[in-house]
Design a protein around this motif. Structure first.
Motif, short mmCIF file in Angstrom:
data_model
loop_
_atom_site.label_atom_id
_atom_site.label_comp_id
_atom_site.label_asym_id
_atom_site.label_seq_id
_atom_site.Cartn_x
_atom_site.Cartn_y
_atom_site.Cartn_z
N PRO A 187 41.62 45.95 45.71
CA PRO A 187 42.80 45.98 44.84
C PRO A 187 42.75 44.88 43.78
N ARG A 188 43.03 45.28 42.57
CA ARG A 188 43.08 44.33 41.46
C ARG A 188 44.13 43.25 41.72
N GLU A 189 45.17 43.63 42.47
CA GLU A 189 46.26 42.68 42.74
C GLU A 189 45.78 41.43 43.46
N LEU A 190 44.69 41.56 44.23
CA LEU A 190 44.20 40.38 44.94
C LEU A 190 43.78 39.32 43.94
N GLU A 191 43.08 39.75 42.90
CA GLU A 191 42.66 38.78 41.89
C GLU A 191 43.87 38.25 41.14
N GLU A 192 44.81 39.16 40.82
CA GLU A 192 46.00 38.71 40.10
C GLU A 192 46.76 37.68 40.92
N ALA A 193 46.88 37.96 42.23
CA ALA A 193 47.58 37.02 43.10
C ALA A 193 46.89 35.66 43.05
N SER A 194 45.56 35.67 43.03
CA SER A 194 44.86 34.39 43.04
C SER A 194 45.03 33.66 41.70
N TRP A 195 45.10 34.41 40.60
CA TRP A 195 45.36 33.74 39.32
C TRP A 195 46.70 33.04 39.37
N ILE A 196 47.69 33.76 39.90
CA ILE A 196 49.02 33.16 39.97
C ILE A 196 49.02 31.98 40.92
N ASP A 197 48.20 32.07 41.98
CA ASP A 197 48.08 30.94 42.90
C ASP A 197 47.39 29.76 42.25
N GLY A 198 46.86 29.95 41.06
CA GLY A 198 46.29 28.83 40.34
C GLY A 198 44.78 28.88 40.19
N ALA A 199 44.17 30.02 40.49
CA ALA A 199 42.71 30.10 40.40
C ALA A 199 42.28 30.45 38.98
N THR A 200 41.17 29.87 38.55
CA THR A 200 40.58 30.30 37.28
C THR A 200 39.87 31.63 37.54
N SER A 201 39.48 32.32 36.45
CA SER A 201 38.77 33.59 36.61
C SER A 201 37.55 33.40 37.48
N PHE A 202 36.87 32.28 37.26
CA PHE A 202 35.65 32.02 38.01
C PHE A 202 35.92 31.79 39.49
N THR A 203 36.91 30.95 39.79
CA THR A 203 37.27 30.70 41.19
C THR A 203 37.67 32.01 41.87
N SER A 204 38.47 32.79 41.16
CA SER A 204 38.94 34.04 41.70
C SER A 204 37.75 34.95 42.04
N LEU A 205 36.76 34.97 41.14
CA LEU A 205 35.58 35.78 41.35
C LEU A 205 34.81 35.31 42.59
N VAL A 206 34.65 34.01 42.69
CA VAL A 206 33.82 33.46 43.77
C VAL A 206 34.54 33.45 45.11
N LYS A 207 35.85 33.12 45.09
CA LYS A 207 36.55 32.96 46.36
C LYS A 207 37.19 34.26 46.85
N ILE A 208 37.57 35.12 45.94
CA ILE A 208 38.29 36.33 46.35
C ILE A 208 37.43 37.58 46.19
N PHE A 209 36.95 37.81 44.97
CA PHE A 209 36.31 39.10 44.71
C PHE A 209 34.95 39.25 45.39
N LEU A 210 34.07 38.29 45.15
CA LEU A 210 32.71 38.44 45.68
C LEU A 210 32.65 38.51 47.21
#
Lengths: 356, 276, 303
Positions: free
Chosen positions: B165-188
């Motif tokens: 779900p795209r929302e997982l990345e969105e949630a992480s952005w709102i939690d304060g993650a940069t696109s890169f952090t979100s990619l590494v910690k959530i998506f990948l």
């Protein structure tokens, strides 16, 4: 905590305009609900506040800071998603603490905050579980917890209760409201459910087709809907509408329906004689009358709901609904007289839909 | 007899001819690989043989330069898989997460490349590699395998990415993650299984490829396994069938085991909207 | 109307590397083939000058081209047809719950795991006239009394190759069908059963129409794959005996890499490319229509 100012906001997807110049002022500590049918643009607006959608035109400010070009992570907001968006590969503890970890808070502070939030939300026994092992209601709480630990300036809710069953929804709605009364964080809450809007909001913004139809306190909207759309949308069962023309006789002004049924209106009404109007009456204002008062109706269907009985009847060729608390045995086919006190009648201009 | 048992017997009865035809050559492969050389051509031909000759494998390894071909195959398959995955991840991510003009066009372009078979282009490819001075280099195979596998890898990755779900990345952005952090910690982390499965299928595809390897590799030292085994059969008076079969056993059995273990992911991929 | 969407460069950058590689490795050879097909080319690949459509004319005068073309059509139709007829019932069985289904799936999928080259090598040995164990097995069961030289005469060899072609196409096709079957709505079946449909009627009125898009896609993809398939025929008979099992791809390969007739081979490549192109367009249109339909459905669900 802070106010949120939305002014002249527009949203375009290519050549398709989704939002047409939205202006909303949300005060500090206020709980505002954006409500409207699906596709009205309420979720898009919320996502624009969150920073998940770009702002095509206009401005959004949190406090005094204009945030159009501030990325989501720096807006100091927390959001609860419709599907909770819990990170499936992290425990409940890590889910709640993720934002603090990103902000490089100390381990001790993080776990204090998480435990505090878990305490509030009754999640303490579940902290080590993974989201998969939780029920819908518990997941919802985790999503809340994630927002809670943030001490964010604004809470955003995107239909957070729509995946819960009816009973749980009522419980969670009360909990969210209680939580707001305790924390007083400015909140923007999106829902398509007008009951949720009515019960939770300090102020409701009714949206339709990318425009704000009316803003006001729940009771304001209920008692003085600005137009036909709001009148129809707020309230359940919804308001009854009968079209007609304003006329007057020696007993006073009235609306004449198609079959010449006489629907009395207030003497103070500013409606002009001959004006085409829509006569509106809420079901609970329609009372069983006797004698000359009111108008004729033929009962079609009776639906008992427990606290009261819904009577669906034919008036001037239209089906209307009346609520009765009397346990009298009405029968389909029976002819009755219904009356709505003139002060409870709502009148709308037939062509513009605006309240008269 | 329960209805399910009855049904099972019926199904197995219906499936048995196909199963026999599929399994028969494998049986023949094993019994040939293990029999002594002078029992290869007996008349009338028979399944039985006098002893299990495990030495066939050792002999074959030396005589057919199996080790060299194995290394070549490993090098080509591993390198091309890694490059294909590395190039495909951003493309699949873009197709799965962004709305952009030309997206449909790019999808269709990928479909077209998937349809183009190496054989129709083989002459042009050969001339291209001559220009690039890559003929006889295993890297010519690496580049072409990457190109021909990319449509599959992008498509496979994309259909799995869509289930995250795209929302997982969105949630992480709102939690304060940069696109890169979100990619590494959530998506990948969530995409790892998909990447592994896709990588293994790409590996198997490259491992099994024949036409390009046959054409672009001219020197025996650089042969990959399929070409090496083919060269033991083609254009020879004396085919050492027991060696060929021993080589085939070693070249196919590991791949077959991995594939059998993974085939349900492929079916799931199809169900996820793969055919779309 | 005004549009305020910025042109997003990030996704374009993300697809760029894969696009460039595909363009150069798959796009360039097509152009090169088109160029070469209109040149006179020496055996060693040297361009001897522009000759227009001479190479094409030569192809169309070549009797071997026509016999290969006819055999390609037979090969493609027989393999694809046979594959579909066998795969659909197999997929339906494998989609159903029965004892040992996992094992059955593994066996049916097995040929996909093995390279076509290896499969063809295995069959070439198994079918060996003197020592092949297929003959041994058939003789053990007294189906035949004498060993048969399966690959020595063209018609028999070609038939056997078609059967092997079907065998190796079944796993892929079954996989497409299984994907399709698992996406069929269960409630349609329940509704039909309540309406009194028998198993055959369920298949005829529910499964078959709902599976139609998947069947179409299986046809087009298989046609493309089978039309292009070199290893089976190449390994088993190399198009022989006496060009008797040549299809276009094997003939093309011989022309290019045995006889060094590069101009003529390029012309055949281009002809094959155009045939493939037509099928590819058919496939793309089919996929797009399906996507369009499912997009419509999504809109309906949203509303």
């Amino acid at each position: 905590m802070a106010s949120v100012t939305i002014s002249g906001v527009e949203k375009w997807f290519g050549t398709l305009q989704i939002l047409h110049g939205i202006d909303i002022d949300i005060e500090d500590q206020e709980f505002v609900v954006l409500v409207g049918p699906s596709g009205c643009g309420k979720s898009t607006l919320l996502r624009m506040i969150a920073g998940l959608e770009s702002i095509s035109d206009g401005e959004i400010s949190i406090g005094t800071r204009m945030i159009n070009d501030v990325p989501a992570r720096d807006r100091d907001i927390a959001m609860v998603f419709q599907n909770y968006a819990l990170y499936p590969h992290m425990s409940v503890f890590d889910n709640i603490g993720f934002s603090l970890k990103l902000r490089k808070r100390s381990k001790q502070e993080i776990s204090e905050k998480i435990n505090e939030a878990a305490e509030i939300l009754d999640l303490t026994p579940y902290l080590e579980r993974s989201p998969r092992q939780l029920s819908g209601g518990q997941r919802q709480r985790v999503a809340m917890g994630r927002a809670l630990v943030r001490d964010a300036q604004v809470f955003l809710f995107d239909e957070p209760l729509s995946n819960l069953d009816a009973k749980l929804r009522v419980v969670m709605r009360t909990e969210i409201k209680a939580l707001h009364q305790r924390l007083k964080t400015t909140s923007v809450y999106v829902t398509h459910d007008q009951i949720e809007a009515m019960t939770m909001a300090d102020r409701i913004v009714v949206m339709n087709k990318g425009r704000v139809e009316q803003t006001g306190t729940p009771m304001d909207l209920y008692d003085f809907p600005a137009n036909l759309f709001v009148a129809d949308f707020i309230g359940s069962p919804s308001m009854n509408f009968i079209e007609g023309i304003v006329a007057a006789d020696n007993e006073g002004p009235f609306v004449m329906a198609k079959d010449r049924t006489r629907l009395a209106i207030s003497r103070e009404s500013s409606a002009a004689l001959g004006q085409k109007v829509v006569y509106g009456a809420r079901p609970e204002h329609l009372v069983l009358a006797s004698g000359n008062e009111g108008f004729d109706a033929t009962i079609e269907v009776i639906e008992p709901t427990g606290p009261n009985i819904q009577i669906f009847a034919d008036v001037a060729g239209q089906r209307i609904c009346a609520l009765s608390t009397e346990r009298r045995t009405h029968k389909p086919g029976q002819r009755i007289r219904l009356h709505c006190p003139e002060t409870s009648v709502h009148l709308f201009d037939a062509s513009s839909g605006a309240r008269i | 007899m329960t209805p399910k048992l009855k049904k099972s017997l019926l199904y197995w009865l219906l499936l048995s001819p196909l199963c026999v035809v599929i399994l028969l050559p494998f049986g023949i492969m094993f019994v040939t690989a293990l029999r002594p050389r002078d029992e290869l051509f007996v008349y009338p031909p028979t399944w039985t043989f006098s002893e299990f000759r495990w030495e066939n494998f050792a002999e074959m390894w030396v005589k057919t330069n199996f080790g060299g071909a194995l290394l070549n195959s490993l090098y080509v398959s591993l390198t091309s898989t890694i490059i294909a995955i590395v190039l495909s991840i951003p493309a699949a991510y873009a197709l799965s997460r962004y709305r952009f003009s030309g997206k449909g066009l790019y999808r269709n372009f990928l479909l077209m490349t998937q349809m183009m078979s190496p054989i129709v282009l083989v002459l042009g490819l050969f001339r291209l590699m001559v220009h690039l001075n890559l003929v006889n280099s295993l890297n010519s195979l690496v580049v072409t395998y990457v190109a021909f596998n990319m449509a599959f890898t992008i498509w496979m990755l994309q259909s799995y990415f869509n289930t995250i779900p795209r929302e997982l990345e969105e949630a992480s952005w709102i939690d304060g993650a940069t696109s890169f952090t979100s990619l590494v910690k959530i998506f990948l982390p969530l995409a790892v299984p998909a990447m592994v499965v896709t990588a293994i299928f790409t590996f198997i595809n490259s491992w099994n490829e024949f036409v390009l390897a046959l054409t672009l590799i001219r020197s025996q030292n650089d042969y990959t396994l399929p070409v090496q085994i083919f060269s033991q059969v083609a254009g020879r008076y004396q085919v050492e069938w027991h060696h060929v079969m021993a080589a085939t056993v070693l070249a196919t059995v590991p791949v077959a085991i991995v594939f059998s273990w993974l085939q349900r992911y492929l079916i799931r991929g199809m169900a996820l909207g793969a055919v779309k | 109307m005004k549009s305020r969407t910025r042109i997003p460069t990030t996704p374009l950058l993300m697809i760029l590397p894969s696009f460039l590689l595909a363009m150069s490795i798959i796009g360039y050879p097509i152009l090169d083939l088109a160029w070469t097909s209109m040149q006179e080319v020496s055996r060693f690949g040297k361009m001897m000058g522009f000759v227009g459509l001479v190479n094409f004319a030569e192809v169309f005068r070549d009797p071997l081209f026509y016999s290969s073309l006819v055999r390609t059509v037979i090969w493609t139709v027989a393999v694809v047809g046979g594959t579909l007829i066998i795969s659909l019932p197999i997929a339906i069985m494998l989609n159903d719950d029965f004892y040992g289904r996992g094992l059955a799936r593994v066996i049916v999928m097995l040929p996909w795991a093995i390279s076509l080259t290896m499969t063809a090598v295995l069959w070439r040995w198994s079918l060996n006239g003197r020592a092949g164990l297929i003959n041994a097995t058939l003789m053990d069961f007294h189906i035949i009394t004498e060993p048969i030289e399966w690959l020595a005469t063209a018609p028999l060899a070609f038939t056997v190759e078609i059967l092997v072609g079907i065998l190796v196409s079944i796993p892929f096709t079954t996989t497409i069908f299984l994907g399709g079957l698992s996406s069929l709505p269960q409630d349609s079946y329940e509704a039909a059963v309540v309406d009194g449909a028998k198993p055959w009627e369920l298949f005829r009125y529910i499964t078959l129409p709902l599976m139609k898009p998947f069947i179409n896609i299986a046809i087009v993809l298989n046609v493309i794959y089978v039309f292009n398939s070199l290893p089976i025929i190449w390994v088993m008979t190399e198009g022989g005996p006496a060009n008797g099992t040549d299809i276009l791809v094997t003939y093309l390969y011989k022309l290019a890499f045995r006889f060094g007739q590069l101009g003529k081979a390029s012309a055949i490549s281009l002809i094959m490319f155009s045939v493939l192109f037509v099928f590819t367009i058919a496939y793309v249109l089919m996929v797009m229509r399906q996507e369009h339909d499912s997009a419509d459905e999504e809109v309906k669900h949203d509303a």
